[in-house]
Write an enzyme that holds these catalytic residues in place. Structure first.
Site, PDB file in Angstrom:
ATOM      1  CG  HIS A  75      -1.755  -1.276   1.211  1.00 44.41           C
ATOM      2  ND1 HIS A  75      -2.714  -1.705   0.421  1.00 44.41           N
ATOM      3  CD2 HIS A  75      -1.505  -2.489   2.158  1.00 44.41           C
ATOM      4  CE1 HIS A  75      -3.157  -2.884   0.542  1.00 44.41           C
ATOM      5  NE2 HIS A  75      -2.469  -3.512   1.620  1.00 44.41           N
ATOM      6  CD  GLU A 113      -1.896  -3.870   5.042  1.00 41.86           C
ATOM      7  OE1 GLU A 113      -1.448  -4.692   4.228  1.00 41.86           O
ATOM      8  OE2 GLU A 113      -2.948  -3.637   4.725  1.00 41.86           O
ATOM      9  CG  HIS A 168       0.571  -6.962   2.183  1.00 48.46           C
ATOM     10  ND1 HIS A 168      -0.135  -6.057   1.389  1.00 48.46           N
ATOM     11  CD2 HIS A 168       1.675  -6.846   0.917  1.00 48.46           C
ATOM     12  CE1 HIS A 168      -0.087  -5.750   0.295  1.00 48.46           C
ATOM     13  NE2 HIS A 168       1.154  -6.189  -0.039  1.00 48.46           N
ATOM     14  CD  GLU A 244      -1.717 -10.133   3.940  1.00 48.51           C
ATOM     15  OE1 GLU A 244      -1.523  -9.253   4.772  1.00 48.51           O
ATOM     16  OE2 GLU A 244      -2.453 -10.056   3.104  1.00 48.51           O
TER      17      GLU A 244
END
Length: 281
Positions: A75, A113, A168, A244
């Site tokens: 992101h 995040e 992430h 993740e």
């Protein structure tokens, strides 16, 4: 001893699927420039030549290994302010398209995040660079927009990376959802998405588990998650995996991610796992 994470009770919203602002602006014009950077390498130390009667001082610079790692912090901090840009459709592999990028998720207290992935990636970069590994980042700050998933994949491909690791964190509200998982492209679309990517994903899984982090209770199996829907992985022609790191909606994991000590622990074990993979690649 590794980080101890308690299980909390927290509906499933996967990382990066948070709905962007509801009033998209006009799409970004074609040819948007991707900005990325290579982490600066340490400068050689200069000093006065030692006399013949004294041994030279030990070198503080690690020799370059010739290895290249691309780190992809998930992101970006400016994504939420540019919905038109991040909602435009881009190639995602397997004949499909998807939005350029997303805003990502956050903890219940608002720690984002994108801030977590940027901080952890910087720490990993420093650790790898200190070992003589060249590091390339897919974004150079936490205030920009994008890059799109296809551009992120292209950065790794163009760098001829020995490993591409995307960082992430997830945002699941499923009851009891906690733990990390490592995704890789499956079924593979090229040779590098086969055994090399599987080895990279496994090394990352093993490193995180050895560091005391629990594997996911809600996605994947035994910490590994084969995926066919992640554009950055589908479009990669280099060994690539996506970590993740945990569930930001789980109270214990959220607390670890929001703390400097927790982020350092994530970074240390991921950096070590990447080194282990490169040593055996």
């Amino acid at each position: 001893m590794g980080l101890v994470v308690a299980i909390g009770l927290t509906l499933f919203t996967a990382c990066g699927v948070d709905t962007p602002a509801s009033s998209p602006s006009s799409p970004a014009p074609p040819g948007t420039t991707t900005v990325f950077t290579t982490l600066p390498q340490p400068s050689p130390t200069t000093s006065t030549p030692p006399s013949s009667s004294a041994p030279p001082p030990p070198s503080t610079q690690q020799p370059k290994t010739g290895k290249v790692v691309v780190l992809d912090p998930g992101h970006n901090g400016g994504n939420s302010g540019k919905p038109g840009e991040i909602n435009r459709q881009v190639p995602a592999g397997r004949g499909k398209t998807k939005p350029c990028n997303t805003t990502g998720t956050s903890t219940n207290s608002g720690y984002s995040e994108h801030a977590f992935t940027w901080d952890v990636s910087q720490r990993i970069s420093q650790a790898l660079t200190a070992k003589g590994i060249r590091v390339v980042l897919t974004r150079q700050n936490d205030t920009g927009v994008g890059p799109c998933v296809d551009e992120r994949a292209a950065i790794g491909n163009d760098a001829q990376a020995d490993a591409v690791v995307s960082i992430h964190a997830d945002g699941s509200n499923s009851a009891g959802a906690h733990g990390f998982h490592v995704a890789y492209s499956a079924p593979p679309l090229n040779a590098q998405q086969g055994e090399p990517s599987m080895k990279l994903a496994t090394a990352l899984r093993d490193g995180l588990r050895a560091g005391g982090f629990p594997t996911s209770t809600y996605l994947g199996s035994n910490g590994l998650a084969p995926r066919a829907d992640l554009g950055g992985l589908n479009l990669s022609t280099r060994p690539a995996a996506l970590v993740e790191c945990g569930n930001m909606r789980n109270a214990a994991e959220a607390a670890a991610m929001a703390s400097e000590e927790g982020r350092q622990q994530y970074a240390a074990v991921i950096a070590k796992a990447i080194e282990d993979y490169l040593a055996g690649a």
